[in-house]
Design an enzyme around this catalytic site. Structure first.
Site, PDB file in Angstrom:
ATOM      1  N   ARG A  47     -13.586  -8.390   2.303  1.00 41.62           N
ATOM      2  CA  ARG A  47     -12.670  -8.202   1.936  1.00 41.62           C
ATOM      3  C   ARG A  47     -11.736  -9.334   2.384  1.00 41.62           C
ATOM      4  O   ARG A  47     -10.754  -9.918   1.950  1.00 41.62           O
ATOM      5  CB  ARG A  47     -11.409  -6.384   2.915  1.00 41.62           C
ATOM      6  CG  ARG A  47     -12.413  -5.742   2.836  1.00 41.62           C
ATOM      7  CD  ARG A  47     -12.069  -4.881   1.260  1.00 41.62           C
ATOM      8  NE  ARG A  47     -10.661  -4.702   1.189  1.00 41.62           N
ATOM      9  CZ  ARG A  47      -9.810  -4.034   0.873  1.00 41.62           C
ATOM     10  NH1 ARG A  47     -10.234  -2.910   1.968  1.00 41.62           N
ATOM     11  NH2 ARG A  47      -8.417  -4.345   1.211  1.00 41.62           N
ATOM     12  N   CYS A  98     -16.446   1.831   1.105  1.00 41.19           N
ATOM     13  CA  CYS A  98     -15.100   1.143   1.243  1.00 41.19           C
ATOM     14  C   CYS A  98     -14.691   0.943   2.812  1.00 41.19           C
ATOM     15  O   CYS A  98     -14.532   0.710   3.192  1.00 41.19           O
ATOM     16  CB  CYS A  98     -13.919   1.147   0.316  1.00 41.19           C
ATOM     17  SG  CYS A  98     -13.478   2.753   0.491  1.00 41.19           S
ATOM     18  N   GLN A 149     -10.083  -3.622  -3.572  1.00 40.88           N
ATOM     19  CA  GLN A 149     -11.211  -2.989  -2.635  1.00 40.88           C
ATOM     20  C   GLN A 149     -12.688  -3.853  -2.968  1.00 40.88           C
ATOM     21  O   GLN A 149     -13.812  -4.653  -3.374  1.00 40.88           O
ATOM     22  CB  GLN A 149     -11.895  -1.490  -2.736  1.00 40.88           C
ATOM     23  CG  GLN A 149     -12.874  -1.678  -2.298  1.00 40.88           C
ATOM     24  CD  GLN A 149     -12.830  -1.595  -0.607  1.00 40.88           C
ATOM     25  OE1 GLN A 149     -12.191  -1.639   0.584  1.00 40.88           O
ATOM     26  NE2 GLN A 149     -14.134  -2.149  -0.264  1.00 40.88           N
ATOM     27  N   HIS A 199      -7.634   0.711  -6.360  1.00 39.36           N
ATOM     28  CA  HIS A 199      -7.760   0.032  -5.460  1.00 39.36           C
ATOM     29  C   HIS A 199      -8.242  -1.212  -5.358  1.00 39.36           C
ATOM     30  O   HIS A 199      -9.590  -1.980  -5.079  1.00 39.36           O
ATOM     31  CB  HIS A 199      -8.674   0.458  -3.962  1.00 39.36           C
ATOM     32  CG  HIS A 199      -8.192  -0.321  -3.127  1.00 39.36           C
ATOM     33  ND1 HIS A 199      -7.973  -0.895  -2.195  1.00 39.36           N
ATOM     34  CD2 HIS A 199      -9.644   0.473  -1.533  1.00 39.36           C
ATOM     35  CE1 HIS A 199      -8.012  -1.174  -1.118  1.00 39.36           C
ATOM     36  NE2 HIS A 199      -9.020   0.272  -0.713  1.00 39.36           N
ATOM     37  N   ASP A 213     -17.667   7.245  -0.901  1.00 33.79           N
ATOM     38  CA  ASP A 213     -16.071   7.112  -0.617  1.00 33.79           C
ATOM     39  C   ASP A 213     -15.597   8.591  -0.456  1.00 33.79           C
ATOM     40  O   ASP A 213     -16.421   9.193   0.051  1.00 33.79           O
ATOM     41  CB  ASP A 213     -14.667   6.995  -1.304  1.00 33.79           C
ATOM     42  CG  ASP A 213     -13.734   6.397  -0.658  1.00 33.79           C
ATOM     43  OD1 ASP A 213     -14.194   6.673   0.230  1.00 33.79           O
ATOM     44  OD2 ASP A 213     -12.379   6.345  -1.610  1.00 33.79           O
ATOM     45  N   ARG A 239       1.213  -1.050  -0.247  1.00 28.37           N
ATOM     46  CA  ARG A 239       0.000  -0.123   0.519  1.00 28.37           C
ATOM     47  C   ARG A 239       0.764   1.576   0.353  1.00 28.37           C
ATOM     48  O   ARG A 239       1.363   0.834   0.713  1.00 28.37           O
ATOM     49  CB  ARG A 239      -1.129   0.246   1.108  1.00 28.37           C
ATOM     50  CG  ARG A 239      -1.566   1.099   1.106  1.00 28.37           C
ATOM     51  CD  ARG A 239      -2.225   1.437   2.393  1.00 28.37           C
ATOM     52  NE  ARG A 239      -3.890   0.648   1.994  1.00 28.37           N
ATOM     53  CZ  ARG A 239      -5.135   0.531   2.071  1.00 28.37           C
ATOM     54  NH1 ARG A 239      -5.292   1.551   3.526  1.00 28.37           N
ATOM     55  NH2 ARG A 239      -6.534   0.057   1.813  1.00 28.37           N
TER      56      ARG A 239
HETATM   57  N1   CP Z   1     -11.015  -0.066   2.397  1.00 28.34           N
HETATM   58  C1   CP Z   1     -10.398   0.141   3.111  1.00 28.34           C
HETATM   59  O1   CP Z   1      -8.958  -0.031   2.394  1.00 28.34           O
HETATM   60  O2   CP Z   1      -9.849  -0.107   4.121  1.00 28.34           O
HETATM   61  P1   CP Z   1      -8.164   0.345   5.000  1.00 28.34           P
HETATM   62  O3   CP Z   1      -7.918   2.152   4.927  1.00 28.34           O
HETATM   63  O4   CP Z   1      -9.156   0.279   6.798  1.00 28.34           O
HETATM   64  O5   CP Z   1      -7.306  -0.954   4.756  1.00 28.34           O
HETATM   65  N1  NVA Z   2      -9.513   6.800  -0.969  1.00 27.07           N
HETATM   66  C1  NVA Z   2      -9.627   6.593   0.098  1.00 27.07           C
HETATM   67  C2  NVA Z   2      -9.714   5.337   0.190  1.00 27.07           C
HETATM   68  C3  NVA Z   2      -9.671   4.536   1.497  1.00 27.07           C
HETATM   69  C4  NVA Z   2      -9.629   3.015   1.691  1.00 27.07           C
HETATM   70  C5  NVA Z   2      -7.897   6.737   0.169  1.00 27.07           C
HETATM   71  O1  NVA Z   2      -7.075   6.489  -1.282  1.00 27.07           O
HETATM   72  O2  NVA Z   2      -7.806   7.392   1.194  1.00 27.07           O
END
Ligand code: CP
Ligand code: NVA
Length: 308
Positions: A293, A265, A138, A135, A226, A108
């Site tokens: 997930r 999400c 997700q 993502h 989101d 990540r």
């Molecule tokens: N939805 C999601 O990716 O959550 P986190 O940022 O908690 O991993």
């Molecule tokens: N769009 C958000 C998703 C978090 C799971 C981000 O990138 O922070």
């Protein structure tokens, strides 16, 4: 060649459909079992996943860890800042070292090119656990949730309301691969990424772009939003004001089909992108989505290990 999962197209529509079916079967097969007990067939017994986090995470971190436990393996969490990456060791060397010590890598990070660089130098699968671009993990969980709630994916009308961000990009990519339609209601200046709009349309998906939230949601099967402020964008000036008309509230949901699902999400910001009323409503499946997930990651990991 290791099977990487940097974006949904790395797997393709048939493999994603297979992941969803696999997730449904495996979830049913382990119903009632303690959460960390391995599945009977333990298909990744003895395998370890190394996870690198350059951004915060609750769901991705815990679900990959639980997924590996349920597949019979284990996971290591590496906070990038406290590894030698944080002191300037290259991604290339880190990828080569982790490939000797682990069976797969999840990353990540902010810049998607870092995940690509990791994949170029790793000899084990590299999985995108979120970048500024996309993502993909997700969306496998989201589609699994939609199917679980009785909706078929082909022809589905999915409304996105809010910021044209990384999650929407992966929804658009999925739309082209799995033949559903997307209506994106976003404020001017926050439209979806053109590359992903093109991908969806090239796959035969109908993509509607509008700056009118009601038009986006009208007769939709699924309404998704989101956060208005993604990780790394905390200083975006003027964004909250632009987003205000794109709140998913009860009045907006009333324009969707009566049995429409609400997805997010998470983490959510109640009173901003969604009201508490919608978030806590019977149409909201956000905690199924979060739990899924785990089940989605298991299928992604099995695909990456050529088991699907
Ligand atoms: N939805 C999601 O990716 O959550 P986190 O940022 O908690 O991993
Ligand atoms: N769009 C958000 C998703 C978090 C799971 C981000 O990138 O922070």
């Amino acid at each position: 060649m290791a099977r990487n999962f940097l974006d949904l197209s790395d797997a393709g529509g048939d493999a994603i459909a297979a992941m969803i079916n696999d997730a449904i079967d495996r979830k049913a097969a382990r119903a009632g079992m303690p959460k960390a007990q391995p599945d009977a067939d333990a298909p990744l017994a003895g395998h370890v996943l190394a996870m690198i986090f350059e951004k915060n995470s609750t769901r991705t971190r815990v679900s990959f860890d639980m997924a590996m436990r349920q597949l019979g393996g284990s996971a290591l969490v590496l906070d990038a800042a406290s590894t030698q990456l944080g002191r300037g060791e290259s991604l290339a060397d880190t990828a080569r070292v982790l490939s000797r010590m682990a069976d797969a890598i999840m990353i990540r990070t902010d810049d998607h090119s870092k995940a690509e660089e990791m994949a170029r130098h790793a000899t084990v699968p590299v999985i995108n656990g979120l970048t500024d671009r996309s993502h993909p993990c997700q969306i496998v969980a989201d589609l699994l949730t939609v199917v679980e709630h009785g909706k078929a994916i082909p022809g589905l009308e999915v409304a996105w309301v809010g910021d044209g961000n990384n999650v929407l990009s992966s929804i658009l990519e999925a739309a082209g691969l799995l033949k559903f339609n997307v209506r994106a209601g976003t404020p001017e200046g926050y439209e979806p990424e053109p590359e992903f709009i093109e991908l969806a349309r090239a796959g035969g998906s109908t993509v509607t772009l509008t700056a009118d939230a009601v038009e986006a949601v009208r007769d939709a099967d699924v309404v998704v939003t989101d956060t208005w402020v993604s990780m790394g964008q905390e200083h975006a000036v003027g964004k909250l004001a632009a987003m205000a008309p794109f709140q998913v509230n009860e009045a907006l949901m009333a324009h969707a089909k009566p049995d429409a699902l609400f997805l997010h999400c998470l983490p959510a910001h109640l009173g901003d992108e969604v009201t508490e009323g919608v978030f806590e409503s019977a149409q909201s499946v956000v905690f199924d989505e979060a739990e899924n997930r785990i089940h989605a990651q298991k299928s992604i990991l099995r695909w990456a290990h050529q088991q699907l």
